[in-house]
Design a protein around this motif. Structure first.
Motif, PDB file in Angstrom:
ATOM      1  N   GLY A  69       0.531   3.117   3.376  1.00 52.64           N
ATOM      2  CA  GLY A  69       1.739   2.381   3.510  1.00 52.64           C
ATOM      3  C   GLY A  69       2.663   2.841   4.766  1.00 52.64           C
ATOM      4  O   GLY A  69       3.527   1.955   5.313  1.00 52.64           O
ATOM      5  N   VAL A  70       2.641   4.161   5.043  1.00 50.74           N
ATOM      6  CA  VAL A  70       3.291   4.329   6.334  1.00 50.74           C
ATOM      7  C   VAL A  70       2.895   3.903   7.539  1.00 50.74           C
ATOM      8  O   VAL A  70       3.733   3.358   8.507  1.00 50.74           O
ATOM      9  N   VAL A  71       1.621   3.716   7.545  1.00 48.64           N
ATOM     10  CA  VAL A  71       0.818   3.089   8.708  1.00 48.64           C
ATOM     11  C   VAL A  71       1.337   1.723   8.776  1.00 48.64           C
ATOM     12  O   VAL A  71       1.964   0.958   9.774  1.00 48.64           O
ATOM     13  N   ASP A  72       1.403   0.795   7.463  1.00 48.09           N
ATOM     14  CA  ASP A  72       1.934  -0.420   7.627  1.00 48.09           C
ATOM     15  C   ASP A  72       3.235  -0.454   8.069  1.00 48.09           C
ATOM     16  O   ASP A  72       3.685  -1.582   8.834  1.00 48.09           O
ATOM     17  N   ALA A  73       4.216   0.261   7.628  1.00 50.07           N
ATOM     18  CA  ALA A  73       5.537   0.576   8.148  1.00 50.07           C
ATOM     19  C   ALA A  73       5.722   0.539   9.562  1.00 50.07           C
ATOM     20  O   ALA A  73       6.567  -0.111  10.130  1.00 50.07           O
ATOM     21  N   ALA A  74       4.817   1.423  10.154  1.00 51.00           N
ATOM     22  CA  ALA A  74       4.727   1.649  11.609  1.00 51.00           C
ATOM     23  C   ALA A  74       4.297   0.240  12.150  1.00 51.00           C
ATOM     24  O   ALA A  74       5.057   0.071  13.404  1.00 51.00           O
ATOM     25  N   LEU A  75       3.293  -0.147  11.639  1.00 56.20           N
ATOM     26  CA  LEU A  75       2.910  -1.561  12.293  1.00 56.20           C
ATOM     27  C   LEU A  75       4.147  -2.653  12.531  1.00 56.20           C
ATOM     28  O   LEU A  75       4.248  -3.282  13.229  1.00 56.20           O
ATOM     29  N   ALA A  76       4.779  -2.791  11.124  1.00 59.10           N
ATOM     30  CA  ALA A  76       5.743  -3.632  10.956  1.00 59.10           C
ATOM     31  C   ALA A  76       7.019  -3.425  12.127  1.00 59.10           C
ATOM     32  O   ALA A  76       7.509  -4.332  12.779  1.00 59.10           O
ATOM     33  N   ALA A  77       7.470  -1.795  12.108  1.00 58.02           N
ATOM     34  CA  ALA A  77       8.291  -1.719  13.218  1.00 58.02           C
ATOM     35  C   ALA A  77       7.695  -1.746  14.779  1.00 58.02           C
ATOM     36  O   ALA A  77       8.712  -2.473  15.501  1.00 58.02           O
ATOM     37  N   ALA A  78       6.585  -1.994  14.840  1.00 55.84           N
ATOM     38  CA  ALA A  78       6.059  -2.252  16.205  1.00 55.84           C
ATOM     39  C   ALA A  78       6.430  -3.675  16.343  1.00 55.84           C
ATOM     40  O   ALA A  78       6.309  -4.117  17.610  1.00 55.84           O
ATOM     41  N   CYS A  79       6.010  -4.581  15.325  1.00 55.49           N
ATOM     42  CA  CYS A  79       6.159  -5.933  15.351  1.00 55.49           C
ATOM     43  C   CYS A  79       7.502  -6.344  15.792  1.00 55.49           C
ATOM     44  O   CYS A  79       8.095  -7.079  16.458  1.00 55.49           O
ATOM     45  N   GLY A  80       8.442  -5.628  14.987  1.00 55.90           N
ATOM     46  CA  GLY A  80       9.993  -5.837  15.279  1.00 55.90           C
ATOM     47  C   GLY A  80      10.239  -5.434  16.663  1.00 55.90           C
ATOM     48  O   GLY A  80      11.283  -6.128  17.267  1.00 55.90           O
ATOM     49  N   LEU A  81       9.693  -4.463  17.209  1.00 55.70           N
ATOM     50  CA  LEU A  81      10.337  -3.974  18.552  1.00 55.70           C
ATOM     51  C   LEU A  81       9.558  -5.016  19.571  1.00 55.70           C
ATOM     52  O   LEU A  81      10.352  -5.731  20.615  1.00 55.70           O
ATOM     53  N   ALA A  82       8.358  -5.594  19.338  1.00 62.67           N
ATOM     54  CA  ALA A  82       7.936  -6.808  19.935  1.00 62.67           C
ATOM     55  C   ALA A  82       8.685  -8.022  20.172  1.00 62.67           C
ATOM     56  O   ALA A  82       8.771  -8.797  21.167  1.00 62.67           O
ATOM     57  N   ARG A 113       0.905  -1.309  -0.087  1.00 68.97           N
ATOM     58  CA  ARG A 113       0.090   0.047  -0.177  1.00 68.97           C
ATOM     59  C   ARG A 113       1.056   1.465  -0.027  1.00 68.97           C
ATOM     60  O   ARG A 113       2.023   1.211   0.513  1.00 68.97           O
ATOM     61  N   GLY A 114       0.618   2.385  -0.759  1.00 67.53           N
ATOM     62  CA  GLY A 114       1.133   3.594  -0.642  1.00 67.53           C
ATOM     63  C   GLY A 114       0.627   4.496   0.082  1.00 67.53           C
ATOM     64  O   GLY A 114      -0.230   4.355   0.795  1.00 67.53           O
ATOM     65  N   GLY A 115       1.290   5.602   0.023  1.00 59.64           N
ATOM     66  CA  GLY A 115       0.675   7.090   0.744  1.00 59.64           C
ATOM     67  C   GLY A 115       0.691   6.832   2.399  1.00 59.64           C
ATOM     68  O   GLY A 115       1.613   6.065   2.893  1.00 59.64           O
ATOM     69  N   ARG A 116      -0.266   7.119   2.802  1.00 55.72           N
ATOM     70  CA  ARG A 116      -0.501   7.151   4.438  1.00 55.72           C
ATOM     71  C   ARG A 116      -0.581   5.640   4.776  1.00 55.72           C
ATOM     72  O   ARG A 116       0.003   5.599   5.841  1.00 55.72           O
ATOM     73  N   ALA A 172       9.818   5.198   8.871  1.00 52.65           N
ATOM     74  CA  ALA A 172       8.871   4.516   9.956  1.00 52.65           C
ATOM     75  C   ALA A 172       9.699   3.292  10.564  1.00 52.65           C
ATOM     76  O   ALA A 172       9.642   3.049  11.624  1.00 52.65           O
ATOM     77  N   LEU A 173      10.153   2.511   9.629  1.00 51.15           N
ATOM     78  CA  LEU A 173      10.948   1.248   9.806  1.00 51.15           C
ATOM     79  C   LEU A 173      12.259   1.726  10.731  1.00 51.15           C
ATOM     80  O   LEU A 173      12.562   0.959  11.651  1.00 51.15           O
ATOM     81  N   ALA A 174      12.743   2.765  10.128  1.00 47.78           N
ATOM     82  CA  ALA A 174      14.254   2.831  10.900  1.00 47.78           C
ATOM     83  C   ALA A 174      14.017   3.415  12.154  1.00 47.78           C
ATOM     84  O   ALA A 174      14.780   2.984  13.272  1.00 47.78           O
ATOM     85  N   ALA A 175      12.914   4.264  12.466  1.00 45.04           N
ATOM     86  CA  ALA A 175      12.563   4.733  13.680  1.00 45.04           C
ATOM     87  C   ALA A 175      12.194   3.606  14.693  1.00 45.04           C
ATOM     88  O   ALA A 175      12.511   3.585  16.033  1.00 45.04           O
ATOM     89  N   GLY A 176      11.740   2.529  14.267  1.00 45.56           N
ATOM     90  CA  GLY A 176      11.151   1.447  14.993  1.00 45.56           C
ATOM     91  C   GLY A 176      12.665   0.440  15.444  1.00 45.56           C
ATOM     92  O   GLY A 176      12.768   0.316  16.647  1.00 45.56           O
ATOM     93  N   LEU A 177      13.331   0.521  14.511  1.00 42.55           N
ATOM     94  CA  LEU A 177      14.919  -0.037  14.751  1.00 42.55           C
ATOM     95  C   LEU A 177      15.559   0.671  16.054  1.00 42.55           C
ATOM     96  O   LEU A 177      16.290   0.200  16.693  1.00 42.55           O
ATOM     97  N   LEU A 178      15.584   2.028  15.558  1.00 41.64           N
ATOM     98  CA  LEU A 178      16.217   2.688  16.574  1.00 41.64           C
ATOM     99  C   LEU A 178      15.874   2.814  17.830  1.00 41.64           C
ATOM    100  O   LEU A 178      16.436   2.720  18.841  1.00 41.64           O
ATOM    101  N   LEU A 179      14.396   2.704  18.217  1.00 38.64           N
ATOM    102  CA  LEU A 179      13.812   2.729  19.216  1.00 38.64           C
ATOM    103  C   LEU A 179      14.161   1.307  20.114  1.00 38.64           C
ATOM    104  O   LEU A 179      14.234   1.454  21.198  1.00 38.64           O
ATOM    105  N   ALA A 180      14.007   0.140  19.130  1.00 39.05           N
ATOM    106  CA  ALA A 180      14.386  -0.989  19.645  1.00 39.05           C
ATOM    107  C   ALA A 180      15.780  -1.156  20.430  1.00 39.05           C
ATOM    108  O   ALA A 180      16.121  -1.578  21.300  1.00 39.05           O
ATOM    109  N   LEU A 181      16.665  -0.596  19.650  1.00 39.67           N
ATOM    110  CA  LEU A 181      18.184  -0.835  20.136  1.00 39.67           C
ATOM    111  C   LEU A 181      18.349   0.196  21.390  1.00 39.67           C
ATOM    112  O   LEU A 181      18.954  -0.311  22.142  1.00 39.67           O
ATOM    113  N   VAL A 182      17.559   1.340  21.368  1.00 35.31           N
ATOM    114  CA  VAL A 182      17.901   2.300  22.462  1.00 35.31           C
ATOM    115  C   VAL A 182      17.300   1.590  23.595  1.00 35.31           C
ATOM    116  O   VAL A 182      17.911   1.524  24.803  1.00 35.31           O
TER     117      VAL A 182
END
Length: 563
Positions: free
Chosen positions: A169-182, A164-167, A213-223
């Motif tokens: 797609g960003v929501v999907d990437a943020a959800l994936a980042a949350a999954c990576g964090l979990a 998905r594109g646009g907004r 969005a994905l990089a922010a999730g990775l950075l948050l996880a590392l921190v």
């Protein structure tokens, strides 16, 4: 030559579905019936920590570099609500594994051809439920954290592969980042989910807001991982050694798929002579050419290289033909799954290179196969999704599934052996007599000894058994039911837990056993031990405190009156 499409629908599709159902049911059955109902291996160390640390440190504190917040929550609930009897972890592990397959199935349904759908589903089921993964499947403590990671990985790959594109797609990437964090706070391997997610974004040529969005999730996880205690300093880089380690690690599933043909000791244990003789010949030839299977470099390096080359071809096809990849998003998920597993292997090769130098046989230990098998499952999944001739892909996956069928037997036996070792260790620990010759498997004696006082005081795990409550007591006649034991053998043994206090090992035959455990009483009527079935020897085994009240007098065997 590939079978015609009609033949694939008529024969291969039903066969693939039957094989998928078989592997799924066999995996779930192993999780339920082979999982020990006592702590085992790391479970003893974790139990001691949970009993001594206050909330929320009991859940949040990292263990051996792993941040298992979500699995620890399940374990602590089980400890306080169900006396650490392990079954809650087993049930949760089964639910997580089944849900992982269900999430992948949601993407697989989008494939147009029935052969492709059947091949993709069978590939995923093999990756999760093949008994080569017995170390994770048949151990509640392992299944909770392993399948937490796979579930979050599956969810993240599913949402990203929708393209998905646009907004949205960003929501999907943020959800994936949350999954990576979990996933990162489920087990150490979880941080590798970001590698799988990044592979999908790269092949989709995702716009930069999704990458942010994905990089922010990775950075948050590392921190958060850093402030939660980190995972220690990284060893020095040794690219050649670590690259070779990764390639050999990827070959792990092939070792256990053909284990009796590669290991001379295991080949000698094949029960059927007609199969044992050729298995020994092949195993001796293999060992003579390449060395002991768990230490060999070849042909393991070739398997690893072939797998990475296969992954590169699949990724190139997805990159070159975006339209095909978009139509079969599950193909991107398969590539992401393989990239995740390769990243896990790279992490292990990086941070444990010194450990493998000291313990080289541990590189291909069964506990790692839960991750390396996902690498090959991802390759099969992506191949099925990309196939222009789905019947060929289906034939390949069915062939793999059929080839793996024999390994179900020896891996199930390995799981049964782990269950027996865990059970006997738990029984001996409950009595307080752990003889030095007793196999403990992966349980560390010092961690077991450290956890027992707190577990005994809290009456959890083995100390929650009704039979354990009778130890050191003299029950009335109406409180127990005498049993007729035969061929009783008693041996005085040393004691790991208390070198100054010896104990006894007792073996006997019991025709009519009322339960899983029985009481062992001395001549003075005092309960000084417990016994359980030893299925491998076809008898019962138990331990008693003290060297005995009178030489030559066999202990009495009894069950509690309620049985």
């Amino acid at each position: 030559m590939a079978p015609p499409p009609d033949d694939a629908r008529r024969h291969l599709v039903p066969l693939a579905r039957a094989l998928a159902l078989f592997y799924l049911l066999a995996g779930v059955a192993a999780m339920w019936w082979l999982a020990p109902r006592v702590p085992y291996a790391d479970g003893w160390r974790l139990l001691g920590h949970f009993l001594q640390a206050p909330f929320p440190q009991d859940i949040l504190a990292p263990d051996n570099g792993h941040h298992e917040v979500l699995p620890n929550a399940v374990r602590v609930i089980e400890l306080h609500a169900f006396a650490a009897q392990q079954w809650l972890q087993v049930v949760v592990g089964i639910a997580l594994a089944l849900t992982t397959v269900l999430v992948f199935w949601r993407g697989i349904r989008g494939l147009a051809a029935a052969p492709a759908r059947s091949a993709a589903l069978l590939a995923v089921v093999l990756g999760v439920f093949w008994l080569g993964n017995i170390r994770a499947l048949a151990h509640g403590n392992e299944s909770v954290h392993a399948y937490c990671v796979t579930l979050f990985l599956a969810i993240g790959l599913h949402v990203l592969s929708r393209e998905r594109g646009g907004r949205d797609g960003v929501v999907d990437a943020a959800l994936a980042a949350a999954c990576g964090l979990a996933a990162a706070f489920s087990f150490g391997s979880g941080i590798a989910c970001f590698a799988g997610f990044a592979a999908v974004l790269a092949l989709r040529r995702a716009p930069w807001p999704q990458w942010i969005a994905l990089a922010a999730g990775l950075l948050l996880a590392l921190v958060l991982l850093h402030f939660d205690g980190g995972s220690g300093a990284l060893p020095a880089l040794a690219p050649l050694r670590q690259g070779e380690t990764l390639l050999r690690w990827l070959a792990g599933p092939f070792v256990y798929a053909a284990w009796p043909l590669l290991d001379t000791q295991l080949a000698a244990q094949v029960p059927v002579t007609a199969a044992r003789v050729p298995a020994q010949a092949i195993a001796h030839a293999y060992e003579g050419a390449f060395g002991p299977v768990l230490l060999a470099r070849w042909p393991h390096l070739l398997f690893g290289l072939a797998g990475l080359a296969w992954l590169a071809v699949l990724a190139w096809r997805a990159w070159r033909d975006r339209a095909s990849a978009a139509m079969a998003g599950i193909g991107l998920a398969g590539i992401g799954l393989a990239c995740f597993a390769a990243a896990v292997g790279a992490m292990i090769a990086l941070v444990r290179i010194d450990y493998f130098s000291v313990h080289p046989g541990q590189l291909l230990a069964p506990r790692y196969v839960v991750w390396s098998s996902l690498f090959w499952a991802g390759l099969l999944l992506a191949t099925a999704a990309q196939a222009r001739r789905p019947a060929r892909a289906l034939a390949l996956v069915v062939l793999v599934a059929i080839t793996l069928l024999p390994s179900q037997l020896w891996m199930a036996k390995l799981g049964g052996g782990m269950q027996a070792v865990a059970g006997q260790t738990g029984l001996a620990a409950a009595v307080g007599v752990v003889e030095p010759s007793l196999p403990l498997g992966e349980t560390v004696p010092e961690e077991l000894a450290a956890a027992l006082p707190s577990a005994r005081a809290a009456r959890v795990a083995v100390f929650a058994w009704p039979e354990t409550q009778w130890l050191g007591h003299r029950p009335e006649a109406d409180a127990m039911h005498p049993l007729d034991a035969r061929d009783v053998e008693v041996a005085v043994v040393d004691n790991r837990l208390d070198p100054g206090a010896r104990g006894r090992r007792v073996r006997f035959v019991l025709d009519d056993a009322p339960g899983e455990r029985v009481l062992l009483l001395d001549g003075d009527g005092m309960v000084r031990g417990l016994a359980m079935r030893d299925r491998e020897r076809g008898c019962w085994i138990g331990w008693m405190r003290g060297p005995g009240v009178a030489d030559g007098i066999a202990p009495r065997v009894a069950a509690t009156a309620g049985r």
